[in-house]
Every structure is written in C-alpha cells, then in structure tokens.
Design a protein around this motif. Structure first.
Motif, PDB file in Angstrom:
ATOM      1  N   SER A  90       0.824  -1.210   0.000  1.00 34.97           N
ATOM      2  CA  SER A  90       0.000   0.000   0.000  1.00 34.97           C
ATOM      3  C   SER A  90       0.855   1.256   0.000  1.00 34.97           C
ATOM      4  CB  SER A  90      -0.920   0.007   1.226  1.00 34.97           C
ATOM      5  OG  SER A  90      -1.858  -1.033   1.115  1.00 34.97           O
ATOM      6  N   ALA A 125       2.228   1.865  -3.420  1.00 33.16           N
ATOM      7  CA  ALA A 125       1.246   2.353  -4.393  1.00 33.16           C
ATOM      8  C   ALA A 125       0.719   3.736  -4.032  1.00 33.16           C
ATOM      9  CB  ALA A 125       0.084   1.371  -4.507  1.00 33.16           C
ATOM     10  N   GLY A 126       0.876   4.128  -2.755  1.00 31.46           N
ATOM     11  CA  GLY A 126       0.479   5.484  -2.371  1.00 31.46           C
ATOM     12  C   GLY A 126      -0.895   5.595  -1.763  1.00 31.46           C
ATOM     13  N   ARG A 127      -1.366   4.533  -1.135  1.00 34.92           N
ATOM     14  CA  ARG A 127      -2.687   4.577  -0.523  1.00 34.92           C
ATOM     15  C   ARG A 127      -2.682   5.484   0.706  1.00 34.92           C
ATOM     16  NH1 ARG A 127      -7.162   0.892  -0.464  1.00 34.92           N
ATOM     17  NH2 ARG A 127      -6.049  -0.841  -1.399  1.00 34.92           N
ATOM     18  N   ASP A 139       2.143  11.452  -6.380  1.00 36.31           N
ATOM     19  CA  ASP A 139       0.768  10.967  -6.184  1.00 36.31           C
ATOM     20  C   ASP A 139       0.657   9.536  -6.688  1.00 36.31           C
ATOM     21  OD1 ASP A 139      -0.185  13.340  -5.223  1.00 36.31           O
ATOM     22  OD2 ASP A 139      -0.731  14.103  -7.214  1.00 36.31           O
ATOM     23  N   PRO A 140      -0.390   8.842  -6.266  1.00 42.48           N
ATOM     24  CA  PRO A 140      -0.569   7.470  -6.779  1.00 42.48           C
ATOM     25  C   PRO A 140      -0.575   7.421  -8.310  1.00 42.48           C
ATOM     26  CG  PRO A 140      -2.137   7.916  -5.026  1.00 42.48           C
ATOM     27  CD  PRO A 140      -1.421   9.209  -5.295  1.00 42.48           C
ATOM     28  N   PHE A 195       3.281  -0.480 -10.704  1.00 42.52           N
ATOM     29  CA  PHE A 195       1.971  -1.128 -10.811  1.00 42.52           C
ATOM     30  C   PHE A 195       1.761  -2.010  -9.596  1.00 42.52           C
ATOM     31  CE2 PHE A 195      -0.806  -4.641 -11.807  1.00 42.52           C
ATOM     32  CZ  PHE A 195      -1.810  -4.069 -12.568  1.00 42.52           C
ATOM     33  N   MET A 196       0.619  -1.867  -8.967  1.00 40.74           N
ATOM     34  CA  MET A 196       0.294  -2.801  -7.903  1.00 40.74           C
ATOM     35  C   MET A 196      -0.880  -3.669  -8.317  1.00 40.74           C
ATOM     36  SD  MET A 196      -0.554  -2.484  -3.875  1.00 40.74           S
ATOM     37  CE  MET A 196      -2.223  -1.871  -3.837  1.00 40.74           C
ATOM     38  N   ALA A 197      -0.672  -4.973  -8.246  1.00 43.55           N
ATOM     39  CA  ALA A 197      -1.791  -5.900  -8.406  1.00 43.55           C
ATOM     40  C   ALA A 197      -2.426  -6.031  -7.021  1.00 43.55           C
ATOM     41  CB  ALA A 197      -1.299  -7.246  -8.909  1.00 43.55           C
ATOM     42  N   PHE A 198      -3.673  -5.591  -6.930  1.00 41.41           N
ATOM     43  CA  PHE A 198      -4.335  -5.489  -5.629  1.00 41.41           C
ATOM     44  C   PHE A 198      -4.657  -6.865  -5.045  1.00 41.41           C
ATOM     45  CE2 PHE A 198      -5.961  -1.017  -4.960  1.00 41.41           C
ATOM     46  CZ  PHE A 198      -5.219  -0.445  -5.969  1.00 41.41           C
ATOM     47  N   PRO A 220      -9.036  -6.481  -5.483  1.00 38.45           N
ATOM     48  CA  PRO A 220      -9.419  -5.542  -6.547  1.00 38.45           C
ATOM     49  C   PRO A 220     -10.839  -5.011  -6.315  1.00 38.45           C
ATOM     50  CG  PRO A 220      -8.408  -7.515  -7.463  1.00 38.45           C
ATOM     51  CD  PRO A 220      -8.673  -7.803  -6.018  1.00 38.45           C
ATOM     52  N   PHE A 237      -8.983   5.257  -5.349  1.00 36.57           N
ATOM     53  CA  PHE A 237      -7.576   4.852  -5.263  1.00 36.57           C
ATOM     54  C   PHE A 237      -7.235   3.817  -6.340  1.00 36.57           C
ATOM     55  CE2 PHE A 237      -4.262   2.014  -3.497  1.00 36.57           C
ATOM     56  CZ  PHE A 237      -3.206   2.908  -3.583  1.00 36.57           C
ATOM     57  N   TYR A 238      -8.147   2.903  -6.559  1.00 30.65           N
ATOM     58  CA  TYR A 238      -7.916   1.867  -7.573  1.00 30.65           C
ATOM     59  C   TYR A 238      -7.657   2.502  -8.942  1.00 30.65           C
ATOM     60  CZ  TYR A 238      -8.641  -2.627  -9.962  1.00 30.65           C
ATOM     61  OH  TYR A 238      -8.488  -3.772 -10.714  1.00 30.65           O
ATOM     62  N   ARG A 294      -6.703   5.641  -9.525  1.00 30.23           N
ATOM     63  CA  ARG A 294      -5.463   6.434  -9.496  1.00 30.23           C
ATOM     64  C   ARG A 294      -4.248   5.529  -9.573  1.00 30.23           C
ATOM     65  NH1 ARG A 294      -5.382  10.441  -4.555  1.00 30.23           N
ATOM     66  NH2 ARG A 294      -3.870  11.588  -5.822  1.00 30.23           N
ATOM     67  N   ALA A 295      -4.338   4.368  -8.940  1.00 30.57           N
ATOM     68  CA  ALA A 295      -3.207   3.438  -8.959  1.00 30.57           C
ATOM     69  C   ALA A 295      -2.970   2.886 -10.360  1.00 30.57           C
ATOM     70  CB  ALA A 295      -3.442   2.306  -7.969  1.00 30.57           C
ATOM     71  N   ARG A 296      -3.907   3.159 -11.287  1.00 34.68           N
ATOM     72  CA  ARG A 296      -3.699   2.747 -12.673  1.00 34.68           C
ATOM     73  C   ARG A 296      -3.291   3.933 -13.541  1.00 34.68           C
ATOM     74  NH1 ARG A 296      -3.070  -1.145 -10.411  1.00 34.68           N
ATOM     75  NH2 ARG A 296      -4.326  -3.031 -10.365  1.00 34.68           N
TER      76      ARG A 296
END
Lengths: 257, 443
Positions: free
Chosen positions: A45, A48-50, A71-72, A81-84, A87, B388-389, B391-393
């Motif tokens: 997290s 990725a910048g949460r 920023d994210p 890239f973060m694979a959540f 998702p 956030f999802y 933005r993370a892309r």
C-alpha cells in the motif's frame, strides 16, 4: 530501480513496518514472504500510495526519485503497478472505458500518442489472447460480479496492458485454484525482462514454484529477518515462519544493501 | 376548505381563461371542477406529508402570468435536440403552445397520431374524452388540479392496437425570454393500445427563458400487453420551477418504463404515479437526478399495485453537489386484491459536498397478505477505495472522480432500452459531469 531505506510505517498509531530495508534492481524478481500481520500489505500500500499510512521514518527511492513526493497516479504513470490483493468492483464503469483511460493517461505521461478506441480495443484483445484469458470481461463493468480468480486474472491482464517497470503483486496467489494460478504465473513470467523488476508479496511458497524469484526475503513483525534464494522459500514451507523469526542472524537482512 | 391564500393570481387568470377558451363544454366543466378543487386543497406547505421536504414558498410567493403567444424560435434553435441515428417525430411547444412549423410528426404506421392536444380536441374527441383527466388524481394533488384547470395544449399521442412505433415521439417544451415570470401548464395524453410498442420523450428546456414555472401533467394509458418507454428530461434554467406529473394507467401484462433525467430547474418536483391495474403488469421507475448549486429536486414516486402478479421496480440515483438538496419518496401501495405483488425500490445517493442534503423516505402500504416488497436507500460519499484503484492505474484524481460519477449514473442509463435516446441522455449527463469531456474517447 527501487531502494527502501529504514522504512517505518504506522497505521492508526500502530507501528507496522519497523525499519524495513530492500534494494531491487532492474531485471530482478524479489519475493517478500511473511505471516499474516507482518506488514506485507502495508508495504504494498505504501508503495502504491494509498492514504492512511503514516511514514514516520525512512525513505523510498524509485529510479532515484523520492516516491513519497509522487501521487498514486504519478507513480503509476512512472511505471509502478500494484496488483491489488482485493481488486475493487466499480459498477457502471466499463472495463474498456477504465483501461483505455489508464492506458492513455500513462501514454500521455510518457509523451506518446494516445490510443483511439479501436487501437485500444485491439491491444486489449491481443493481450488477453496472449494470456489465454477470455475477452468476455471486457464487456462487463470493472470487476463487478467477478469471482476471486477472475479479479486476480484481471489484475494480471491490466499489468500486461500497462507494461510497468516495477510490478508489486500483493498476494495475487491467495485463493486461486491451480488453473488460475498457472494463468497468473504465466502472465507474470511473460512480463519478466531485463528492464523490469517485480516484487511478489505472498504468504505461501506456492506461487514461487511457478514464478521463481531471484531473491526471497522473510518479513516478520515489520522487518526482514532473513534473505536468500529460492531455497529459503522451500525451508519456510517446511519449517514455518516461527523458524525464520526465532533466530534473527544480524546482518542477513542487510546483506543486499 | 383551505382558502384562496396565494391563489389570487391563478383565480384571476382562470376567469380570463374561461372567457376565452371554453370549448368544448365538457372540458369547461372539468376545468371548473379542477379550479374548485385547487381552492379546496390550497397550496401545499411543508406541513403536508407529501411536501414535507420541499418548501414551495419561493414558488408560491411569486406571481406567474399565463404566457403570451407569438414568441419565435427557429429550426436552428432545435438543432441540438436530435437523437443521432434515429429518425423521430418531433412536436414542439413554445411557451405552452404547439408550433406546427417547428414540428414534424414524420411517417409512422397507419393510424398513429402525434399532434397537439388542442388539435385532438377537434379531430379525435372520442379518444380524448375517454381518457383526458380520467386518470390523474387531481382530487389529491393541487398542482395536477391546477394543470387540469388550465389545460389547453400539449402532446397527444395515439398508437392503435398491434402497432409497433419504430420512431420515438419527441415532445419538446421550450420557454423563451419574457419580461415577467410566466407559467405554462403542458398537458399530455398518451394512449398506447393493446400489444403495441412505443417510446415517448418529454424534454423541458429553456430557450432564453429564465425564471418561470412549468406545471406539466401527462396521462399515459397502456393497453394490454403494451410495451412503453416514457422519458422525462428536465434541463431548464437554474431559475426555472418545474412540477411534473406522469400518471400511468397500465393494462394487463403491460410493461412500462418511466425514466427520469433531472438536470435543470431550481425547484423540481418529479411525480411518477403508475397504477398497475391489469394482472401481470410491470413497471420500472428509473431515474437519475443531479442537482448542484442551490437546485432542489424532489422525486415523488407513488406506485399502486391494484391487481395480482404485478411487478414494480424503482431505481433512483442522485448525485448532489454544492448546496443542492434532494428528496426521494417512494410510496408503494398494494391493494387488497393485489396478491403476489413483487415490488422493489432502491434509492442511492452520492453527496459530493458537505453542504448537499438528501432526504430519502420509503413508504409501504400493504393491504394484501402474499406480497414481496423490499426497499433500500443509501446516502454516502464517493468510494475512496474505488478512487484509489483508478489512481493506482495512472488515472488522475479528477478524472477518476468523473469516471466513478459516470458509472453511478450509468446504472440508470443501462435500463434505457432505446439506444439512440440512451446515447442522447448519456451525452447530457456526460456534459454535466466535471471533466465529462474525457469520457468521450473512452468507448
């Protein structure tokens, strides 16, 4: 590519990462293994910048730049890239719409021409074919009503489309059946290359049978307690995390610095 | 009797109106009864349960005069009002009056009528007399009574049995610039026969008009097995008042969708009142409302299940910004004989600012014992995880918000079955969203 120095992170006042160090070079695949609550997802997290993660000490450099100043969306555009792990379902937003927006944001950032709808769709279909995934998901809202396995596959598909420099996979293997696991692993392996680095965060060694890492690090209670190669993952599988945490040979964690 | 407080202007207008347009005599009687009912009911206030969340004082304090005739708009002014890729019939009303030169009823299957109500009184009297003011509940509803007292013009649509209307009928109500605030009372009668298919769009727009009052009533009669889509698009000036009622009378196994798209107006009341009178009838009340600034939008659903095996679905989504306020009242009434009723109601709202306010109120009145009724309402902010999802892309924050807002409204768009109309509405919503232009290259 990525350098994490003495990272301390708290969540709602609780210390989670307590002096985390890691250096990842281009071309390398690192696996971070750790039990529940060790700080694996916090690490992902923060990368990725949460919001909601307080960095109290330390630094992360990504290609020499301070990651915390980005920023994210800028991180993503710069190739992170973060694979959540979980998702997010986004009803009403079509997968094509979403992925085209992401692709073009990144292309624009790189100074490349944006794709029109036709070019984007062709790219998506090509990637899905390479990954041996069905293009049926393109016609649905983002992750809406997807099974756990479909969501994880969708993350890998997005990764294939966006071609990141640094991919962080946050427990992408958890909850996957063997077929889905193979598809995910093939997708990850297909992206391995000298220009790209990967951080595979996982609880189990299972995925590492398919995605063989160059380095394995064991995260216990917010710190890396051991580092080594694939053999470390196998020993963990055999002896469990308590074994790794019991003896904390000073210097091992810092061996790669 | 509540008295004439606040009604003096309307009563005076009515006297003059009756002197001019009294014919035919049966209509004269209906109008008289209606104005009488207005006086008995009195102007609603927030003390009335049905108006609890809508303060009409700004509307009732003003005097609105009947709109004079003679205003001109041109065909060019109407150029934006086209469903791309779909020929459609167009009836244009300027300041409440039908304008033939701007209208095009286009070629439709034999027997289809699309004309003005004023014309229909002369040519199609039997049809009109059978249905006009026979369905809308002006005994209960002050504004429906007021409309009935002043009804004179509006759209008249008739689709004969077993006819499929390929081309939708687009009713456009435009109000032009006036020296003082005016009121119009558009009155529409839509009769759709047995085993037909039809789509009718009512669109309310300002063409120079600013502060005025539109008080519209539509009666839609759907015959046995009819499949009807009705759209009500409100996009008037942000100083315009609009109170509109759609009253639907549904025959056996008919299927009617009432779509509401509320974008304009300073104070909007959206009454939708289907009566599922025939066995096995189904209705969908699907709406999206997007007030901002100081707009107030009140959605008042009144769904009556009067026969067994009927289904109703209500889906209303609100996006409220700035100091806007919104209301959703969803009343479901299941009459004694309406066994096996399946009624569902969902109202979801997004508040984009701390000052926006939403009141959501389900009301179930159930007099039958074997029914399935559910309701649910949510009022919340945008989903941080979803933002956030995105933005993370790589999608910038503002665009991520736009995409999510669109997605929220898209749930309603997906229920609109007429694709060219859906695309038209999608364009209106997209234009309304902050940074909406980014959506145009994405699909």
């Amino acid at each position: 590519m990525l350098e994490i120095k003495n990272l301390h992170v708290s969540v709602e006042g609780k210390k989670i990462l307590k002096g985390f160090n890691l250096k990842v070079d281009a071309g390398e695949v690192h696996s971070i293994m750790g039990p529940n609550g060790s700080g694996k997802s916090t690490l992902a997290s923060v990368l990725a910048g949460r919001d909601g993660y307080e960095v109290t000490e330390g630094q992360i450099l990504y290609r020499g730049r301070d990651l915390f100043e980005m920023d994210p969306e800028e991180r993503a555009c710069e190739g992170v890239f973060m694979a959540f792990q979980y998702p997010v379902e986004i009803p009403g937003v079509g997968s094509i719409q979403f992925l085209t927006a992401a692709l073009n944001a990144i292309r624009k950032h790189r100074g490349e021409e944006e794709f029109d709808a036709f070019e984007a769709l062709k790219l998506f279909k090509d990637k899905l074919k390479q990954l041996q995934m069905s293009d049926e998901m393109l016609h649905r809202s983002v992750n809406e009503g997807f099974s756990g396995g479909e969501k994880k596959k969708n993350e890998i598909f997005q990764m294939a489309v966006l071609e990141p420099s640094l991919a962080v996979l946050d427990e992408t293997d958890s909850g996957l059946d063997i077929d889905a696991l193979r598809i995910v692993a093939d997708g990850v392996n297909a992206l391995r290359g000298p220009e790209r680095a990967m951080l595979v965060i996982t609880h189990y060694q299972r995925l590492l049978n398919y995605v063989v890492p160059d380095y394995v690090h064991v995260l216990v209670d917010g710190r890396i307690v051991r580092s080594g190669g694939m053999e470390l993952a196998l020993r963990l599988e055999e002896h469990g995390y308590s074994w790794a945490g019991e003896r904390d040979p000073a210097g091992v964690a810092a061996a790669r610095l | 009797m509540k008295g004439k407080v606040g009604l003096e202007g309307y009563l005076e207008s009515f006297k003059r109106f009756q002197n001019g347009a009294g014919r035919p005599s049966w209509l004269r009687d209906v109008r008289r009864a209606a104005i009488q009912r207005c006086v008995e009911l009195g102007l609603p206030t927030t003390r009335d349960e049905d108006w609890k969340f809508t303060n009409l004082a700004p509307l009732t304090k003003k005097t609105f005069r009947p709109a004079p005739g003679g205003a001109k708009i041109t065909l060019d002014d109407l150029a934006p009002f086209v469903f791309q890729g779909q020929e459609s019939a167009r009836l244009v009303f300027v300041n409440g009056r039908y304008v033939e030169e701007l209208s095009d009823s286009c070629a439709q299957p034999g027997g289809v009528i699309a004309c003005s109500l004023a014309q229909s009184l002369g040519f199609h009297r039997e049809l009109v007399e059978q249905h006009l003011a026979k369905h809308v509940d002006y005994d209960r509803d002050f504004f429906a009574a007021l409309n009935t007292a002043f009804m004179e013009d509006g759209g008249f649509v008739y689709v004969p049995p077993r006819t499929v209307l390929q081309k939708p009928i687009h009713l456009i109500y435009a109000t032009t610039k006036m020296s003082s605030p005016v009121v119009t009372h558009p009155r529409n009668l839509i009769i759709v026969g047995e085993a037909t298919e039809a789509a009718v769009v009512e669109e309310y727009v300002s063409m120079g008009g600013d502060e005025y009052f539109t008080n519209a009533v539509s009666e839609l009669v759907a015959g046995e097995g009819a499949v009807v889509e009705h759209y009500r698009v409100e996009r008037e000036s942000t100083r315009a008042y609009n109170i509109g009622t759609v009253r639907v009378q549904q025959g056996r196994s008919s299927n009617v969708a009432c779509h509401g798209v509320l974008l304009g107006g300073v104070l909007v009341r959206n009454n939708v009142h289907p009566v599922l009178a025939g066995e096995g009838a189904e209705c969908v009340l699907n709406g999206v409302f997007m007030p901002r600034g100081r707009q107030h939008m009140d959605n008042f659903m009144w769904v009556e299940h009067a026969s067994p095996h009927c289904g109703s679905r209500q889906f209303y989504n609100g996006i409220l910004d700035d100091k806007a306020t919104g209301v959703f009242s969803g009343r479901i009434i299941v009459h004694k004989d309406a066994q096996k009723t399946d009624a569902k109601q969902t109202n979801r709202n997004l508040l984009l600012s701390d000052e926006a306010q939403m009141d959501s109120k389900p009301q179930l009145e159930i007099y039958a014992d074997d029914v399935k009724c559910t309701h649910g309402a949510t009022i919340g902010k945008m989903d941080d995880d979803a933002i956030f999802y995105l933005r993370a892309r790589g999608i910038p924050l503002e665009r991520a918000r736009t995409l999510l807002l669109f997605g929220f409204a898209a749930e309603n768009l997906e229920r609109m079955r007429q694709e060219p109309i859906r695309r038209y509405v999608e364009g209106l919503i997209t234009d309304r969203l902050p940074h909406g232009e980014i959506l145009k290259n994405l699909s």
